[in-house]
Scaffold this motif. Sequence first.
Motif, PDB file in Angstrom:
ATOM      1  N   GLN A 147       0.840  -1.207   0.000  1.00 25.81           N
ATOM      2  CA  GLN A 147       0.000   0.000   0.000  1.00 25.81           C
ATOM      3  C   GLN A 147       0.872   1.252   0.000  1.00 25.81           C
ATOM      4  OE1 GLN A 147      -2.728  -0.023   3.298  1.00 25.81           O
ATOM      5  NE2 GLN A 147      -3.843   1.750   2.601  1.00 25.81           N
ATOM      6  N   VAL A 148       1.913   1.247   0.823  1.00 31.72           N
ATOM      7  CA  VAL A 148       2.829   2.394   0.890  1.00 31.72           C
ATOM      8  C   VAL A 148       3.538   2.565  -0.450  1.00 31.72           C
ATOM      9  CG1 VAL A 148       4.928   3.277   1.996  1.00 31.72           C
ATOM     10  CG2 VAL A 148       3.130   2.263   3.400  1.00 31.72           C
ATOM     11  N   GLU A 149       4.008   1.428  -1.013  1.00 27.29           N
ATOM     12  CA  GLU A 149       4.691   1.460  -2.313  1.00 27.29           C
ATOM     13  C   GLU A 149       3.827   2.101  -3.399  1.00 27.29           C
ATOM     14  OE1 GLU A 149       7.647   0.064  -4.012  1.00 27.29           O
ATOM     15  OE2 GLU A 149       8.386   0.628  -2.040  1.00 27.29           O
ATOM     16  N   GLN A 150       2.555   1.715  -3.425  1.00 27.03           N
ATOM     17  CA  GLN A 150       1.654   2.159  -4.496  1.00 27.03           C
ATOM     18  C   GLN A 150       1.135   3.574  -4.298  1.00 27.03           C
ATOM     19  OE1 GLN A 150      -1.239  -0.941  -4.223  1.00 27.03           O
ATOM     20  NE2 GLN A 150       0.200  -2.487  -4.938  1.00 27.03           N
ATOM     21  N   GLN A 151       0.912   3.964  -3.027  1.00 22.20           N
ATOM     22  CA  GLN A 151       0.159   5.192  -2.796  1.00 22.20           C
ATOM     23  C   GLN A 151       0.980   6.381  -2.290  1.00 22.20           C
ATOM     24  OE1 GLN A 151      -2.920   3.469  -0.360  1.00 22.20           O
ATOM     25  NE2 GLN A 151      -4.225   3.070  -2.100  1.00 22.20           N
ATOM     26  N   VAL A 152       2.215   6.117  -1.896  1.00 19.39           N
ATOM     27  CA  VAL A 152       3.053   7.243  -1.469  1.00 19.39           C
ATOM     28  C   VAL A 152       3.654   7.910  -2.708  1.00 19.39           C
ATOM     29  CG1 VAL A 152       5.256   7.816  -0.347  1.00 19.39           C
ATOM     30  CG2 VAL A 152       3.571   6.437   0.864  1.00 19.39           C
ATOM     31  N   ASP A 153       3.603   9.224  -2.744  1.00 12.89           N
ATOM     32  CA  ASP A 153       4.172   9.987  -3.861  1.00 12.89           C
ATOM     33  C   ASP A 153       5.701   9.967  -3.718  1.00 12.89           C
ATOM     34  OD1 ASP A 153       5.186  12.064  -5.497  1.00 12.89           O
ATOM     35  OD2 ASP A 153       3.220  13.026  -5.525  1.00 12.89           O
ATOM     36  N   LYS A 154       6.346   9.149  -4.542  1.00 11.23           N
ATOM     37  CA  LYS A 154       7.793   8.931  -4.386  1.00 11.23           C
ATOM     38  C   LYS A 154       8.593  10.201  -4.669  1.00 11.23           C
ATOM     39  CE  LYS A 154       7.434   3.998  -5.353  1.00 11.23           C
ATOM     40  NZ  LYS A 154       5.966   4.019  -5.400  1.00 11.23           N
ATOM     41  N   ASP A 155       8.121  11.034  -5.614  1.00  9.47           N
ATOM     42  CA  ASP A 155       8.839  12.278  -5.924  1.00  9.47           C
ATOM     43  C   ASP A 155       8.844  13.207  -4.720  1.00  9.47           C
ATOM     44  OD1 ASP A 155       9.388  11.412  -8.440  1.00  9.47           O
ATOM     45  OD2 ASP A 155       7.698  12.430  -9.391  1.00  9.47           O
ATOM     46  N   LYS A 156       7.656  13.345  -4.099  1.00  9.55           N
ATOM     47  CA  LYS A 156       7.570  14.216  -2.911  1.00  9.55           C
ATOM     48  C   LYS A 156       8.431  13.670  -1.774  1.00  9.55           C
ATOM     49  CE  LYS A 156       3.119  16.541  -3.510  1.00  9.55           C
ATOM     50  NZ  LYS A 156       1.747  16.696  -2.999  1.00  9.55           N
ATOM     51  N   ALA A 157       8.401  12.342  -1.594  1.00 12.27           N
ATOM     52  CA  ALA A 157       9.189  11.714  -0.528  1.00 12.27           C
ATOM     53  C   ALA A 157      10.680  11.949  -0.759  1.00 12.27           C
ATOM     54  CB  ALA A 157       8.881  10.222  -0.458  1.00 12.27           C
ATOM     55  N   ALA A 158      11.115  11.818  -2.031  1.00 12.64           N
ATOM     56  CA  ALA A 158      12.531  12.014  -2.363  1.00 12.64           C
ATOM     57  C   ALA A 158      12.950  13.464  -2.130  1.00 12.64           C
ATOM     58  CB  ALA A 158      12.779  11.617  -3.813  1.00 12.64           C
ATOM     59  N   LYS A 159      12.062  14.406  -2.514  1.00 15.44           N
ATOM     60  CA  LYS A 159      12.368  15.830  -2.315  1.00 15.44           C
ATOM     61  C   LYS A 159      12.496  16.164  -0.829  1.00 15.44           C
ATOM     62  CE  LYS A 159      10.353  17.600  -6.599  1.00 15.44           C
ATOM     63  NZ  LYS A 159       9.140  18.123  -7.221  1.00 15.44           N
ATOM     64  N   LEU A 160      11.584  15.574  -0.016  1.00 21.42           N
ATOM     65  CA  LEU A 160      11.637  15.840   1.427  1.00 21.42           C
ATOM     66  C   LEU A 160      12.923  15.262   2.020  1.00 21.42           C
ATOM     67  CD1 LEU A 160      10.351  16.883   4.048  1.00 21.42           C
ATOM     68  CD2 LEU A 160       9.133  14.704   4.233  1.00 21.42           C
ATOM     69  N   ALA A 161      13.301  14.040   1.599  1.00 16.70           N
ATOM     70  CA  ALA A 161      14.523  13.406   2.106  1.00 16.70           C
ATOM     71  C   ALA A 161      15.749  14.247   1.759  1.00 16.70           C
ATOM     72  CB  ALA A 161      14.650  11.999   1.524  1.00 16.70           C
ATOM     73  N   GLU A 162      15.751  14.762   0.514  1.00 15.97           N
ATOM     74  CA  GLU A 162      16.871  15.598   0.065  1.00 15.97           C
ATOM     75  C   GLU A 162      16.932  16.898   0.869  1.00 15.97           C
ATOM     76  OE1 GLU A 162      18.275  17.712  -4.086  1.00 15.97           O
ATOM     77  OE2 GLU A 162      16.829  16.066  -4.206  1.00 15.97           O
ATOM     78  N   LYS A 163      15.756  17.477   1.110  1.00 21.15           N
ATOM     79  CA  LYS A 163      15.660  18.727   1.875  1.00 21.15           C
ATOM     80  C   LYS A 163      16.199  18.535   3.296  1.00 21.15           C
ATOM     81  CE  LYS A 163      12.148  22.174   3.161  1.00 21.15           C
ATOM     82  NZ  LYS A 163      10.746  22.570   3.032  1.00 21.15           N
ATOM     83  N   VAL A 164      15.771  17.410   3.922  1.00 24.96           N
ATOM     84  CA  VAL A 164      16.207  17.118   5.297  1.00 24.96           C
ATOM     85  C   VAL A 164      17.716  16.864   5.330  1.00 24.96           C
ATOM     86  CG1 VAL A 164      16.027  15.394   7.145  1.00 24.96           C
ATOM     87  CG2 VAL A 164      13.955  16.280   6.076  1.00 24.96           C
ATOM     88  N   ALA A 165      18.209  16.097   4.342  1.00 29.27           N
ATOM     89  CA  ALA A 165      19.638  15.777   4.300  1.00 29.27           C
ATOM     90  C   ALA A 165      20.500  17.035   4.175  1.00 29.27           C
ATOM     91  CB  ALA A 165      19.916  14.840   3.124  1.00 29.27           C
ATOM     92  N   LYS A 166      19.969  18.044   3.463  1.00 26.85           N
ATOM     93  CA  LYS A 166      20.725  19.300   3.289  1.00 26.85           C
ATOM     94  C   LYS A 166      20.589  20.232   4.491  1.00 26.85           C
ATOM     95  CE  LYS A 166      20.663  19.434  -1.762  1.00 26.85           C
ATOM     96  NZ  LYS A 166      20.078  20.055  -2.953  1.00 26.85           N
ATOM     97  N   GLY A 167      19.810  19.786   5.504  1.00 25.33           N
ATOM     98  CA  GLY A 167      19.648  20.588   6.712  1.00 25.33           C
ATOM     99  C   GLY A 167      18.676  21.744   6.568  1.00 25.33           C
ATOM    100  N   LYS A 168      17.841  21.709   5.511  1.00 21.46           N
ATOM    101  CA  LYS A 168      16.847  22.770   5.331  1.00 21.46           C
ATOM    102  C   LYS A 168      15.685  22.553   6.287  1.00 21.46           C
ATOM    103  CE  LYS A 168      17.873  23.760   0.481  1.00 21.46           C
ATOM    104  NZ  LYS A 168      17.366  23.684  -0.894  1.00 21.46           N
TER     105      LYS A 168
END
Length: 456
Positions: free
Chosen positions: A306-327
């Motif tokens: 369910q998570v695989e199919q319904q989570v917006d992977k682009d948004k998740a990747a952008k958030l992970a990148e944002k957090v990793a950069k300390g934003k």
Amino acid sequence: MFESLTQRLSGTIDRLRGRGRLTEENIREATREVRIALLEADVALPVVQALIERIKVRAVGQEVLKSLTPGQALIKVVRDELTAVMGAQASELNLNVPAPAVVLMAGLQGAGKTTTVGKLARLLKDKRRKKVMVVSADVYRPAAIEQLKTLAEQTGVLFFPSDAGQKPEDIVRAAIADAKKSFVDVLLVDTAGRLAIDEAMMAEIKALHAAVNPVETLFVVDAMTGQDAANTAKAFGEALPLTGVVLTKTDGDARGGAALSVRYITGKPVKFIGTSEKTDGLDVFHPERVASRILDMGDVLSLVEQVEQQVDKDKAAKLAEKVAKGKKFDLNDMRDQLEQMQNMGGIGSLMEKLPGMGQIPEHLKQQVQQSREVPRMIAIINSMTKKERRNPALLNGSRRARIAAGSGTHPSDVNKLMKQYQQMEKMMGKMARGGMKGMMRGLQGMMGGMGRMPFR
């Protein structure tokens, strides 16, 4: 589905789990309780008798009594036998034929055939990447034709028009010809239903089946009718060469008797279950996962899918990148996370797939499932200006009062949201600084802030 059965069985299972040694008397007592639980769940009597007999035979054998953990071994036997009675493994649609593969949907009026055609069309299009066409051969209900047209538009599949003045066989033959021209992979045929089984209905659907020779003939039945679901499916199975069953309205069925009875009584596999009214509310039926859910072991595989199919992977990747950069994690990010949770059916839908949920008191589960907390939080964030969402520090008392008025909530609700936002922001900060360990500490902090749920 299965709430009452799970609650009844989880007490029995708990008592067995810790036993260092089992006797034939313990097993007799446990199987008696399992029998009562199954009967109360409206499982057909022949199914209960066969299931209990199979559990007893295996339970009093070497497999359980000589095991180092007999309680756990008996639970495994119960799970294996529940799985076997429901069909052992998921049964796929057979679409490996020259296109178009014709799938005929049969069933009584009110079982949810037309809605199921729309849901199956979406599932085949989204998950199996098929080009799908739908057609209605229900010449008695013009509203059904219009309903199917609307569903086709919503799901983005082709619709073949028909009207009440045509013969069902002519409609479907014309649809097959058009599907071939349009290079359609699958043609789903909705048929007429009656309020009860009668000779005229059976003669009509037999003639239609003979005319179109479908590769799959699915019987659609309302799970809430319990034992009647299995008996009706049996009657249709004697008239038509059914290839499978679709159980609808399982979200409104707390007992689950139909799911356990249909396969045994009809000999036909349950291929899909309807889980909600939405067009994505149709799941492949996995007997082994359902058996685990009945025994309160959860259904983590389905949750992961369910998570695989319904989570917006682009948004998740952008958030992970944002957090990793300390934003900074802002309220726009929080709203995205809440919306993803809503897309997965809300907290209630996620909770029912987790192990141990049968031990949570019913009133607490009802509270969570009926909670309007997530939509309320989204409404509060939507009432903020873009600037406020990017800079939560701006939210002073007067701004919070304005946001509460704009979202139809109370200032205390806005304050509560801000507290939860601060906890999420801290967690994201720990993730950025400490990787996985930091995230786990953050999660523990958040759970502590939300309060503990009593599991006993």
